[in-house]
Write a protein that holds these residues in place. Sequence first.
Motif, PDB file in Angstrom:
ATOM      1  N   ARG A  13      -6.241   0.988  -9.018  1.00 44.71           N
ATOM      2  CA  ARG A  13      -4.929   0.725  -8.410  1.00 44.71           C
ATOM      3  C   ARG A  13      -4.600   1.778  -7.358  1.00 44.71           C
ATOM      4  O   ARG A  13      -4.132   1.461  -6.260  1.00 44.71           O
ATOM      5  CB  ARG A  13      -3.820   0.700  -9.457  1.00 44.71           C
ATOM      6  CG  ARG A  13      -3.821  -0.520 -10.350  1.00 44.71           C
ATOM      7  CD  ARG A  13      -2.558  -0.612 -11.179  1.00 44.71           C
ATOM      8  NE  ARG A  13      -1.458  -1.155 -10.412  1.00 44.71           N
ATOM      9  CZ  ARG A  13      -0.454  -0.446  -9.874  1.00 44.71           C
ATOM     10  NH1 ARG A  13      -0.428   0.857 -10.010  1.00 44.71           N
ATOM     11  NH2 ARG A  13       0.499  -1.032  -9.201  1.00 44.71           N
ATOM     12  N   GLN A  14      -4.860   3.029  -7.682  1.00 44.93           N
ATOM     13  CA  GLN A  14      -4.571   4.105  -6.738  1.00 44.93           C
ATOM     14  C   GLN A  14      -5.453   3.999  -5.495  1.00 44.93           C
ATOM     15  O   GLN A  14      -5.007   4.295  -4.382  1.00 44.93           O
ATOM     16  CB  GLN A  14      -4.753   5.463  -7.413  1.00 44.93           C
ATOM     17  CG  GLN A  14      -3.697   5.789  -8.453  1.00 44.93           C
ATOM     18  CD  GLN A  14      -2.289   5.761  -7.873  1.00 44.93           C
ATOM     19  OE1 GLN A  14      -2.028   6.267  -6.787  1.00 44.93           O
ATOM     20  NE2 GLN A  14      -1.362   5.156  -8.604  1.00 44.93           N
ATOM     21  N   ILE A  17      -3.687   1.299  -3.408  1.00 47.58           N
ATOM     22  CA  ILE A  17      -2.383   1.720  -2.893  1.00 47.58           C
ATOM     23  C   ILE A  17      -2.525   2.762  -1.787  1.00 47.58           C
ATOM     24  O   ILE A  17      -1.738   2.792  -0.837  1.00 47.58           O
ATOM     25  CB  ILE A  17      -1.500   2.237  -4.053  1.00 47.58           C
ATOM     26  CG1 ILE A  17      -1.111   1.078  -4.964  1.00 47.58           C
ATOM     27  CG2 ILE A  17      -0.256   2.942  -3.525  1.00 47.58           C
ATOM     28  CD1 ILE A  17      -0.487   1.507  -6.284  1.00 47.58           C
ATOM     29  N   LEU A 169       0.543  -4.608  -5.280  1.00 47.19           N
ATOM     30  CA  LEU A 169      -0.339  -3.521  -4.850  1.00 47.19           C
ATOM     31  C   LEU A 169      -0.077  -3.081  -3.408  1.00 47.19           C
ATOM     32  O   LEU A 169      -0.693  -2.138  -2.933  1.00 47.19           O
ATOM     33  CB  LEU A 169      -1.802  -3.964  -4.990  1.00 47.19           C
ATOM     34  CG  LEU A 169      -2.252  -4.198  -6.436  1.00 47.19           C
ATOM     35  CD1 LEU A 169      -3.612  -4.875  -6.467  1.00 47.19           C
ATOM     36  CD2 LEU A 169      -2.291  -2.895  -7.205  1.00 47.19           C
ATOM     37  N   PRO A 171       1.930  -1.034  -1.046  1.00 46.37           N
ATOM     38  CA  PRO A 171       2.874   0.066  -1.270  1.00 46.37           C
ATOM     39  C   PRO A 171       4.103  -0.024  -0.377  1.00 46.37           C
ATOM     40  O   PRO A 171       4.052  -0.580   0.722  1.00 46.37           O
ATOM     41  CB  PRO A 171       2.037   1.307  -0.911  1.00 46.37           C
ATOM     42  CG  PRO A 171       1.035   0.807   0.070  1.00 46.37           C
ATOM     43  CD  PRO A 171       0.717  -0.604  -0.342  1.00 46.37           C
TER      44      PRO A 171
END
Length: 255
Positions: A13-14, A17, A169, A171
């Motif tokens: 996920r990071q 993002i 997702l 940002p």
Amino acid sequence: MIHQLKTEIENLRQEIIHHQVYKEIRTIEDLKIFMEFHVFAVWDFMSLLKSLQRNLTCIETPWFPVGDPDTRFLINEIVVGEESDVDENGVRKSHFELYCEAMKQIGADVSVIHHFLEELKIQKHLSKAFESANPPKAAQEFVSFTFDMIQKNESYILASIFTFGREDLIPEMFLSIVDEISKQSTDPISKFKYYLERHIEVDGDHHSHLALQMTENLCGMDAQKWENATLYVKESLKKRIQLWDSALDKIIQNR
């Protein structure tokens, strides 16, 4: 168990993002390319959503109560918001239609996604529609994975992918990037800014909570379901990274 799933997918996920593609979108031309890739994810999100509605509610006649009433409520509320939201003038539109209008406003190419959908209506087969419309390969792989999951037809897997691998997702910082582009460009991008604001307001908050609850209801206390859900969510996130990688490559090549 949902906390364990979140922990296991957090690195992916990071990576999404904080993907480099957001930093490379500096001009209106960059944004056009990004949207021409992303529109396929916006569309297949709706197909994933409707497959969940088909599985978790009764959409046939004669009508019979299907499944858990709380889950029916959750999916139906999400469908209403995604399929029948309002544009900046208060006119009812799906989020996909809002996105296509935003593409048209900035001069992005909508012909490929429209050609693909028209062919899909006629051919009823993804591969033939892909062959005819020739969208980016990464978009084809992204959509194909989604439809593989729809064919698998396990509601808890569909709900998990919907909840953890989809539009939340993008940002919030992307909105500030678009603001900067709008200041530098004479091209109007108000519709895309509205889409992002609406997306953050609805998809990123209220709908996310509803989707989490739906996933918890469907997986319950079944450890095997949670394990399978984690596996397929990870695969979904990897497909998103591949889509973003491909968009990034095209943006850089275009310069």
